[in-house]
Design a protein around this motif. Structure first.
Motif, PDB file in Angstrom:
ATOM      1  N   CYS A   1      32.674  36.564  52.704  1.00 34.37           N
ATOM      2  CA  CYS A   1      32.323  36.127  51.359  1.00 34.37           C
ATOM      3  C   CYS A   1      31.864  37.439  50.448  1.00 34.37           C
ATOM      4  O   CYS A   1      31.009  38.350  51.077  1.00 34.37           O
TER       5      CYS A   1
ATOM      6  N   VAL B   1      38.704  28.073  40.117  1.00 38.86           N
ATOM      7  CA  VAL B   1      38.839  29.971  40.390  1.00 38.86           C
ATOM      8  C   VAL B   1      38.190  30.478  39.048  1.00 38.86           C
ATOM      9  O   VAL B   1      38.742  30.286  37.990  1.00 38.86           O
TER      10      VAL B   1
ATOM     11  N   THR C   1      35.133  32.255  48.645  1.00 39.03           N
ATOM     12  CA  THR C   1      35.025  33.762  49.105  1.00 39.03           C
ATOM     13  C   THR C   1      34.518  34.650  48.255  1.00 39.03           C
ATOM     14  O   THR C   1      34.434  35.865  48.365  1.00 39.03           O
ATOM     15  N   GLU C   2      33.937  35.020  47.078  1.00 40.79           N
ATOM     16  CA  GLU C   2      33.688  35.394  46.605  1.00 40.79           C
ATOM     17  C   GLU C   2      32.713  35.248  45.431  1.00 40.79           C
ATOM     18  O   GLU C   2      32.670  34.277  44.710  1.00 40.79           O
TER      19      GLU C   2
ATOM     20  N   THR D   1      35.633  30.568  44.318  1.00 41.72           N
ATOM     21  CA  THR D   1      35.816  32.228  43.916  1.00 41.72           C
ATOM     22  C   THR D   1      35.341  31.818  42.638  1.00 41.72           C
ATOM     23  O   THR D   1      35.879  30.378  41.652  1.00 41.72           O
TER      24      THR D   1
END
Length: 245
Positions: free
Chosen positions: A74, A7, A48-49, A27
């Motif tokens: 996303c 992350v 997702t990001e 992420t």
């Protein structure tokens, strides 16, 4: 190489790692790899990001592959690839709406294929953050499979695309956003089709080579185009002058 499960944030990645390539991160936080020496980014189906400005000013980033992204899960922040040196990009196959400023500032981008895209995101009218999918793509000259069922060209869509010399409007476009073609310095003429009803302000400013601009009588609202100093206008309505447009 950094891979699945990390992350990202500005502090935990950029200041602690300097990877050459990354792939399959789930992420990526805001500013995560900004100004790093990364050369390659391959997104995975579980991403997702991709955070705002996460790869901004990565001046060695020459490969961006987004083809595996699932745009149903996303989100992509503004100016995430600004300043990269990619010459082409692989977009997600299910990217129906192109996010704000997705390729803004990719000054070495030459070509782009928009297969699957049906709309350009524009959550506001501030050109600094909204629309501007190709903002400052100064070498972009070829766009293939431009969406033919789109109704609106977003704010600053092609602003600063110095090398774009022509554009054919899809048959469904009714609105041209503010500054959509501003500073397109290689365009010498433009014909606005009759299905366009609204043209945003400063849409054609800085088009240094333009000499002919045809605006249909169907246009109901148009911002100023007074900055087109050498242009000759046609199809002005009887009650209007060049200053009115």
């Amino acid at each position: 190489e950094i891979s699945l499960g990390l992350v990202g944030s500005e502090m935990c990645i950029r200041d602690r790692f300097n990877p050459s390539s990354i792939s399959n991160i789930t992420t990526i936080g805001w500013y995560a790899f900004q100004q790093s020496g990364i050369t390659s980014f391959v997104a995975g189906p579980g991403t997702t990001e991709i955070g705002r400005e996460s790869f901004k000013n990565c001046t060695n980033l020459s490969t961006i592959d987004l083809s595996a992204l699932d745009m149903n899960i996303c989100t992509i922040g503004v100016k995430c690839f600004y300043g990269s040196i990619i010459q082409s990009v692989m977009l997600p196959t299910n990217m129906t709406t192109m996010p704000d400023q997705l390729l803004a500032g990719c000054g070495e981008l030459l070509t782009v294929d928009l297969s699957g895209v049906t709309a350009f995101a524009q959550v506001g009218n501030d050109y600094r953050y909204h629309g501007g999918q190709f903002l400052d793509c100064t070498k972009l000259h070829t766009i293939t499979n431009f969406p033919q069922n789109i109704t609106e060209l977003s704010v600053s869509l092609f602003r600063g695309c110095d090398s774009l010399s022509s554009f054919v409007f899809p048959p469904t476009v009714t609105t041209i956003g503010t500054a959509a073609f501003k500073d397109c310095k290689s365009m010498s003429s433009m014909i606005i089709p009759s299905h366009v009803h609204t043209i945003g302000g400063d849409c054609f400013g800085g088009m240094d080579l333009i000499t002919t601009l045809t605006i249909p009588r169907t246009v109901l609202t148009a911002g100023s185009i007074s900055s087109c100093n050498t242009v000759s206008y046609t199809h002005l309505r009887a009650h209007e002058t060049e200053a009115d447009l």
